[in-house]
Every structure is written in C-alpha cells, then in structure tokens.
Design an enzyme around this catalytic site. Structure first.
Site, PDB file in Angstrom:
ATOM      1  CG  ASP A 179      37.485  58.757  35.297  1.00 58.64           C
ATOM      2  OD1 ASP A 179      38.717  58.927  35.214  1.00 58.64           O
ATOM      3  OD2 ASP A 179      36.903  58.470  36.355  1.00 58.64           O
TER       4      ASP A 179
ATOM      5  N   GLY B 125      29.204  57.049  43.064  1.00 56.25           N
ATOM      6  CA  GLY B 125      30.114  57.429  44.159  1.00 56.25           C
ATOM      7  C   GLY B 125      31.087  56.330  44.494  1.00 56.25           C
ATOM      8  CB  ALA B 126      31.549  53.154  43.028  1.00 54.50           C
ATOM      9  N   GLY B 127      33.986  55.359  42.308  1.00 58.52           N
ATOM     10  CA  GLY B 127      35.324  55.344  41.690  1.00 58.52           C
ATOM     11  C   GLY B 127      35.426  54.293  40.603  1.00 58.52           C
ATOM     12  CG  LEU B 128      33.491  50.953  40.649  1.00 57.61           C
ATOM     13  CD1 LEU B 128      32.299  50.061  41.010  1.00 57.61           C
ATOM     14  CD2 LEU B 128      34.745  50.105  40.481  1.00 57.61           C
TER      15      LEU B 128
ATOM     16  CB  SER C 190      33.129  58.835  32.915  1.00 51.07           C
ATOM     17  OG  SER C 190      33.372  59.807  33.892  1.00 51.07           O
TER      18      SER C 190
ATOM     19  N   GLY D  91      31.305  54.941  36.407  1.00 54.92           N
ATOM     20  CA  GLY D  91      29.997  54.652  35.811  1.00 54.92           C
ATOM     21  C   GLY D  91      29.397  55.811  35.034  1.00 54.92           C
TER      22      GLY D  91
ATOM     23  CE  LYS E 127      37.523  55.088  36.888  1.00 57.57           C
ATOM     24  NZ  LYS E 127      38.101  55.387  38.216  1.00 57.57           N
TER      25      LYS E 127
END
Ligand code: C5P
Length: 297
Positions: free
Chosen positions: A139, A97-100, A104, A102, A11
């Site tokens: 998320d 650790g990307a805020g993407l 979740s 993954g 996301k």
C-alpha cells in the site's frame, strides 16, 4: 531543517477486486483508494548519524525493527547514501489490523520527513522513491500519490484519478468503524487463495465495472463500492455482516469493509445525523469498538 511533522492519512478502498494469484505469491488487484482527512502524525528530528529510533504514544505499537517506519528509513538511507540519522515519534490514531493502511502510510510519512530533514541535494527521483516505497509494503506507493487513485498489480502501479471522477469522491463524509479484533492481511489473502478460483474476480470484469463508473459523470461514489475480500472475512467473522445488515436495514446506509478488514465504512449524506448509526455500532460491537467520522481527501 532539524525537525519536521508529516501527516499520515488513513485510506479506504472504495473498490477492491482481487483478480488472481501471481507467481511471486502476491495477488493482483484493481482498486480505487482514497486517503482520508484523518490519520496519524509522524514527527522526525535529526539524530545520531546512522541511527534511526522510534517512539509511539500507543504502547501496543511495536517500535522495534519490525515497524515499517524504521524499515522505510533504513531502505531510504541505503538508496540515497545519506549518512544522517533520525528520531521518529509516531502519534498513532489509525487502528492496526484494520485495512486502513496505517502502517504503510506511516512509512511513507517517514520517507517524506527524511526528505525534508536531509534537504533537496539528497532527494531520490520520483520513480526511485516509489521503488523504495513498494519494497516496504504493497500500500505504500499509493500514499506517495495523494488524492483518490487507482492501484493495479500488487499495488505498485498507481495512477491518480483525473479531476472528474475524483471530484465525485473528494470531500465525501464517511463513518469509519472497527470491531475490537483485527484481521491479519496474510490470513485474508490466504483465504482467497484457498478458495480459488471462485474467490477471484477476473480482471476483465473488474476493469469493465471500473471503466463504467469512471465514464459516467452521474454515477455517485456509492455506485463504485465493491470489495471481493468481504466474502471470506464475513464467513469467519460473522459480527461484520450482522452489523452491516443492520445498518443497511435500519438506516439505509451502504456499508462496506475496507481492504482486508476488519474496519468498515459507510458514506454519509451531508445533512445526515450519524448519531443513531454510531449508537447502533457501539451497541453491537461493545466498548472496544473504534468509530470516527472523516472525509475522503
Ligand atoms: O505488502 P504487504 O506487507 O501489505 O502484504 C502483506 C501480505 O499480504 C503479503 O505477505 C501477502 O501474503 C499478502 N498480499 C498479497 N497480495 C497483495 C498484497 C498483499 O497476497 N497485492
């Protein structure tokens, strides 16, 4: 069914305003989030009753009980009373650790896989399934919705965007890139809490800005972009703003960080050649950089 494969999209937070700290220690937020056409795949096979195991093609991914896939599976089995078991295999593409989103998204894909394995007689009501998802990670409820959505609360209040304005987002081409380092989400929220109250965007401002974008059919996706988690991340990880400034100046892009970082993204015009921007990203962040092109789903 004895084996199933479920796509777990990444996301992007196109709009993310952290509006304040809650008594439970989490933060309230207002966010517009869109899944991508790119992500992980979670496969599940029926296994030994009562047992859940996980393997992954990326050795850096923990496959023990800390993995959200196994936590989700155990929570779902407890909620449904399902006596079966499953062996999960994760094809990992989304960096950590990307805020993407993954971890979740993988967890929600595991829930969907279990529903398919167990069959319709074991299904939870949608609200109960959303409750299980919310207990796994902030998320997770988002990934049960599919398509662009607005998140509120700590992330547990999710509503799909109506067809218009969702149509202004869906299908947009996007470049996603991440440096070799990640940013732990608890650290990012801790920085906001330490700088309070000026680090929070009051909810009325966030809601007014979002409402203005929703109400204007002429406002493109670019006009929505905001992330109030950028300031503390950029202050510590100066490689992020340095590259984003370069992409703005040299290529006219409007790049942003996603979620708590460290991944960033830029919306691309349909006819644009992304090659020069990708070369600049690789030159700035070196061989450990992660770059992919995708579309908002
Ligand atoms: O729910 P999740 O595991 O993604 O949250 C990780 C950490 O991020 C939490 O322990 C909390 O410190 C912080 N967080 C927060 N407010 C949110 C989501 C996460 O403070 N809405």
């Amino acid at each position: 069914m004895s084996a199933v494969s479920v796509f777990a999209p990444a996301k992007l937070n196109l709009f993310l305003a952290i509006t304040g700290r809650r008594p439970d220690g989490f933060h309230d937020l207002v966010s517009v989030v869109a899944p991508l056409t790119w992500g992980d795949t979670v496969r599940a096979e029926a296994g030994t009753p009562g047992e859940f195991t996980l393997a992954c093609d990326d050795p850096a991914v923990p496959t023990d009980e800390t993995n959200l896939i196994l936590r989700a599976a155990r929570a779902w089995a407890a909620a449904t009373g399902w006596a079966g078991g499953a062996t999960f295999f994760l094809e990992k593409r989304i960096p950590m650790g990307a805020g993407l989103g993954g971890g979740s998204s993988d967890a929600v894909a595991a829930l969907k896989a279990l529903e398919a394995l167990a069959g319709p007689e074991v299904r939870l009501a949608p609200m109960a399934l959303a409750g299980v998802a919310a207990g796994i990670g902030s998320d997770c409820p988002l990934f049960l919705t599919g398509g662009p959505a607005v998140m509120r609360g700590r992330g547990e209040r999710v509503g799909a965007l109506p067809p218009e304005p969702a149509g202004r987002l869906t299908g947009r081409r996007v470049l996603v890139f991440k440096p070799g380092f990640g940013i732990p989400t608890p650290w990012a929220y801790g920085q906001l809490a330490a700088g309070a109250p000026k680090t929070y965007l009051p909810a009325e401002f966030a809601e007014a800005r979002l409402a203005a974008w929703l109400a204007d059919p002429e406002a493109p996706a670019e006009a929505l972009l905001l992330n109030t988690m950028e300031a503390p991340a950029f202050a510590k990880f100066v490689a992020l703003p340095a590259l984003l400034d370069e992409l703005r100046e040299r290529f006219g892009l409007a790049p942003r960080m996603s979620g708590s970082g460290s991944a960033c993204f830029a919306l691309l015009e349909e006819s644009a050649d992304a090659g020069p921007a990708v070369a600049a990203i690789r030159a700035a962040w070196g061989p450990s950089v992660f770059v992919t092109e995708a579309r908002l789903a």
